[in-house]
Design a protein around this motif. Structure first.
Motif, mmCIF file in Angstrom:
data_model
loop_
_atom_site.group_PDB
_atom_site.id
_atom_site.type_symbol
_atom_site.label_atom_id
_atom_site.label_comp_id
_atom_site.label_asym_id
_atom_site.label_seq_id
_atom_site.Cartn_x
_atom_site.Cartn_y
_atom_site.Cartn_z
ATOM 1 N N THR A 1 0.641 -1.130 0.110
ATOM 2 C CA THR A 1 0.047 0.147 -0.095
ATOM 3 C C THR A 1 0.985 1.395 0.074
ATOM 4 N N ASP A 2 2.002 1.335 0.479
ATOM 5 C CA ASP A 2 3.048 2.340 0.620
ATOM 6 C C ASP A 2 3.276 2.926 -0.581
ATOM 7 N N LEU A 3 3.153 1.916 -1.745
ATOM 8 C CA LEU A 3 3.579 2.565 -3.100
ATOM 9 C C LEU A 3 2.639 3.084 -3.730
ATOM 10 N N LEU A 4 1.280 3.054 -3.446
ATOM 11 C CA LEU A 4 0.106 3.715 -3.819
ATOM 12 C C LEU A 4 -0.381 4.962 -3.030
ATOM 13 N N LYS A 5 0.094 6.017 -3.734
ATOM 14 C CA LYS A 5 -0.439 7.368 -3.086
ATOM 15 C C LYS A 5 -1.675 7.634 -4.136
ATOM 16 N N LYS A 6 -2.177 8.780 -3.720
ATOM 17 C CA LYS A 6 -3.307 9.392 -4.150
ATOM 18 C C LYS A 6 -2.918 9.709 -5.812
ATOM 19 N N GLY A 7 -3.855 9.396 -6.800
ATOM 20 C CA GLY A 7 -3.278 9.791 -8.230
ATOM 21 C C GLY A 7 -3.798 8.489 -8.889
ATOM 22 N N GLU A 8 -3.669 9.033 -10.512
ATOM 23 C CA GLU A 8 -3.805 7.786 -11.497
ATOM 24 C C GLU A 8 -2.757 7.114 -11.829
ATOM 25 N N TYR A 9 -2.928 5.925 -12.098
ATOM 26 C CA TYR A 9 -1.871 4.819 -12.385
ATOM 27 C C TYR A 9 -2.137 4.210 -13.650
ATOM 28 N N GLN A 10 -1.058 3.918 -14.088
ATOM 29 C CA GLN A 10 -1.182 2.724 -15.209
ATOM 30 C C GLN A 10 -0.333 1.329 -15.024
ATOM 31 N N ILE A 11 -0.526 0.415 -15.335
ATOM 32 C CA ILE A 11 0.099 -0.822 -15.380
ATOM 33 C C ILE A 11 0.385 -1.360 -16.648
ATOM 34 N N LYS A 12 1.546 -1.588 -17.188
ATOM 35 C CA LYS A 12 1.886 -1.980 -18.531
ATOM 36 C C LYS A 12 2.276 -3.466 -18.069
ATOM 37 N N ALA A 13 1.662 -4.524 -18.999
ATOM 38 C CA ALA A 13 1.883 -5.844 -18.731
ATOM 39 C C ALA A 13 2.599 -6.262 -20.166
ATOM 40 N N MET A 14 3.545 -7.169 -20.120
ATOM 41 C CA MET A 14 4.177 -7.608 -21.130
ATOM 42 C C MET A 14 4.454 -8.975 -21.077
ATOM 43 N N ASP A 15 3.895 -9.691 -22.146
ATOM 44 C CA ASP A 15 4.141 -11.134 -22.248
ATOM 45 C C ASP A 15 5.741 -11.378 -22.310
ATOM 46 N N ASN A 16 6.293 -11.996 -21.410
ATOM 47 C CA ASN A 16 7.887 -12.081 -21.641
ATOM 48 C C ASN A 16 8.300 -12.858 -23.118
ATOM 49 N N SER A 17 7.406 -13.589 -23.445
ATOM 50 C CA SER A 17 7.481 -14.393 -24.639
ATOM 51 C C SER A 17 7.213 -13.410 -25.916
ATOM 52 N N LYS A 18 6.556 -12.500 -25.547
ATOM 53 C CA LYS A 18 6.293 -11.313 -26.789
ATOM 54 C C LYS A 18 6.551 -10.093 -26.505
ATOM 55 N N GLN A 19 7.627 -9.639 -26.418
ATOM 56 C CA GLN A 19 8.229 -8.405 -25.837
ATOM 57 C C GLN A 19 7.645 -7.248 -26.613
ATOM 58 N N ASP A 20 7.018 -7.356 -27.640
ATOM 59 C CA ASP A 20 6.380 -6.166 -28.499
ATOM 60 C C ASP A 20 4.970 -5.899 -28.052
ATOM 61 N N GLU A 21 4.389 -6.686 -27.458
ATOM 62 C CA GLU A 21 2.925 -6.458 -27.024
ATOM 63 C C GLU A 21 2.820 -5.953 -25.676
ATOM 64 N N GLU A 22 2.019 -4.809 -25.538
ATOM 65 C CA GLU A 22 1.816 -4.223 -24.143
ATOM 66 C C GLU A 22 0.423 -4.208 -23.932
ATOM 67 N N ILE A 23 0.132 -4.663 -22.864
ATOM 68 C CA ILE A 23 -1.293 -4.682 -22.251
ATOM 69 C C ILE A 23 -1.619 -3.593 -21.286
ATOM 70 N N ILE A 24 -2.098 -2.469 -21.442
ATOM 71 C CA ILE A 24 -2.212 -1.300 -20.390
ATOM 72 C C ILE A 24 -3.706 -1.473 -19.579
ATOM 73 N N TYR A 25 -3.400 -1.449 -18.326
ATOM 74 C CA TYR A 25 -4.648 -1.123 -17.223
ATOM 75 C C TYR A 25 -4.507 0.282 -16.677
ATOM 76 N N SER A 26 -5.437 0.789 -16.516
ATOM 77 C CA SER A 26 -5.486 2.083 -15.475
ATOM 78 C C SER A 26 -6.382 2.002 -14.373
ATOM 79 N N PHE A 27 -5.671 2.771 -13.261
ATOM 80 C CA PHE A 27 -6.750 2.716 -12.243
ATOM 81 C C PHE A 27 -6.365 4.052 -11.402
ATOM 82 N N LEU A 28 -7.138 4.168 -10.211
ATOM 83 C CA LEU A 28 -7.119 5.653 -9.652
ATOM 84 C C LEU A 28 -7.119 5.424 -8.206
ATOM 85 N N ILE A 29 -6.320 5.914 -7.399
ATOM 86 C CA ILE A 29 -6.148 5.962 -5.968
ATOM 87 C C ILE A 29 -6.792 7.498 -5.463
ATOM 88 N N GLU A 30 -7.727 7.464 -4.829
ATOM 89 C CA GLU A 30 -8.328 8.560 -4.676
ATOM 90 C C GLU A 30 -8.402 9.090 -3.011
#
Lengths: 277, 184
Positions: free
Chosen positions: A248-277
């Protein structure tokens, strides 16, 4: 003949009684010229040392013993020269013996290693030892090179998260890629209600049969604030998802993105967004 | 020869004064002449060189009253002239041929050898390091090796062969004095 033209070999002959007529020049110079006298004495000492060192010709040696060695003082000088020679030779012999001993030991060491590595079994054992040592060093320094945050993440994620029901009391975020702020299903949590760790479940858009893992990057205002390799893929009812805890210490208030990349397919990025308010 | 003249304090003082006005320097000059005359007599094969040197000085001293007014030149050369006469007279006397010293002396026993070596070690340690290194390296090795060693010392210390020999001689003399003192 002036004194300066008298050679040391002339003085030597004079001392041995083998002089051929230069005696008077030498004798006069001896009395009146202090520099010549000192040189004369040095030649006399050299002559004595040459006798002791057996460097005189047979005639010179004969003259030395019959003509030169006629005073107690000169005899004492011979004894001194003998002592000096003995002492220096002993010292030199000791030094050489020590050098030889040192070289022998060095040579023995080289031979030992040479013989040791010429045989396949000791060589293989040595290689194993080296590999084990390197692995140990790598493991030690590898684990110690983690940042406190990485260590905390590793601690939080060391278990198996197949049974997510166990974590029902903890804060959680179920995220779907491509869902942006303002859209239905946009993930958000209140900072004040967060438990000490938050379970993230990231739905993967595609499903594969093969084993795979992901690399994730946590971004806030386009800056990577945390990244982690080898995030495990879990099966769910509709497909697959990534499951992991973030402190939890890592998560301050604000908008975040998580990029996930399949290690077997380095060129594909899956982007997730969330908010800590 | 001045057979009737005795050696007394007066003519001895005149002789010293003749050698140098400074009494201390005159004393040193006297000692120096005596030692060098002894060297000359030994070099001429005289077994009684010290006695002959003393005889030479005595004869010169006896002539002092005349000499001090008549002789012009280096006093040391006058001593030399007298020494040649003393030597000639010596050669006319029947001399019992003495055995060289080394043939009369007993071989050094082990205890004496060890004592001398012990003293020499102490004396070498008393020398400043540069002198110790020089004397050891100067006499180290045999024949060609010894020459090479000396060549290296000359190069290292920027010395001529003559200067190196004199320097080694001075250290050697210092060592000999120390050894004699140590042996008591």
């Amino acid at each position: 003949m002036p004194a300066e033209k008298v050679k040391n070999s002339d003085i030597k002959k004079y001392l041995l009684g083998l002089s051929d007529g230069d005696g008077e020049i030498i004798e006069e110079s001896l009395l009146v010229d202090d520099e010549f006298y000192e040189n004369f004495l040095s030649v006399e000492e050299e002559l004595i040392q040459e006798y002791v060192d057996d460097e005189l010709t047979s005639e010179e040696k004969k003259q030395f013993e019959s003509h030169f060695l006629i005073s107690e003082e000169r005899f004492q000088k011979v004894k001194f020269a003998q002592s000096l020679r003995k002492h220096i030779d002993q010292k030199e012999t000791t030094r050489k013996a020590e050098t030889t001993k040192s070289e022998t030991q060095k040579s023995k060491s080289i031979n030992f290693f040479s013989n040791f590595f010429s045989s396949p079994i000791p060589l293989a054992v040595s290689l194993l030892v080296v590999v084990a040592l390197m692995w140990g060093i790598f493991s030690y320094f590898g684990s110690n090179s983690l940042s406190p945050l990485e260590k905390e993440f590793a601690e939080l994620n060391k278990g198996d998260f197949n049974d997510v029901g166990k974590y029902a009391n903890l804060s959680r975020l179920n995220l779907i890629s491509g869902v942006t702020r303002g859209s239905n299903g946009f993930g958000k949590l209140s900072k004040k209600n967060l438990t000490n760790k938050v379970l993230f479940r990231l739905a993967l858009p595609t499903k594969t049969e093969s084993e795979r893992d992901f690399k994730i990057e946590l971004l806030k205002t386009q800056k990577i604030i945390f990244m982690q390799n080898r995030i495990r893929v879990y099966k769910n009812e509709g497909g697959e998802e990534l499951r992991f805890f973030l402190p939890t210490d890592l998560l301050k208030k604000g908008e975040y993105q998580i990029k996930a990349m399949d290690n077997s397919k380095q060129d594909e990025e899956i982007i997730y967004s969330f908010l800590i308010e | 020869m001045d057979k009737g003249v005795e050696i007394n304090q007066s003519n001895f003082s005149k002789m010293l004064e003749w050698l140098d006005d400074d009494l201390e320097k005159a004393g040193q000059a006297y000692e120096s002449i005596r030692i060098r005359l002894t060297k000359i007599f030994y070099a001429r094969g005289c077994h009684t060189a010290e006695e002959l040197a003393d005889e030479t000085i005595d004869r010169v001293t006896k002539k002092m009253d005349k000499l001090i007014h008549t002789y012009k030149g280096n006093p040391k050369l006058y001593f030399y002239g007298v020494a040649k006469n003393v030597f000639l007279e010596h050669t006319r006397k029947p001399v019992e041929k003495e055995l060289p010293f080394h043939l009369k002396k007993e071989i050094l026993d082990q205890d004496e050898l060890e004592q001398r070596d012990e003293c020499l070690t102490k004396c070498l340690k008393k020398l400043p390091k540069d002198e110790n290194d020089l004397i050891i390296n100067y006499y180290k090795g045999e024949k060609r090796k010894k020459i090479e060693n000396r060549q290296k010392i000359m190069e290292d210390l920027d010395l001529t062969p003559q200067n190196l020999r004199i320097r080694a001689y001075r250290i050697r003399t210092k060592l000999q004095k120390c050894l004699i003192k140590c042996l008591g």
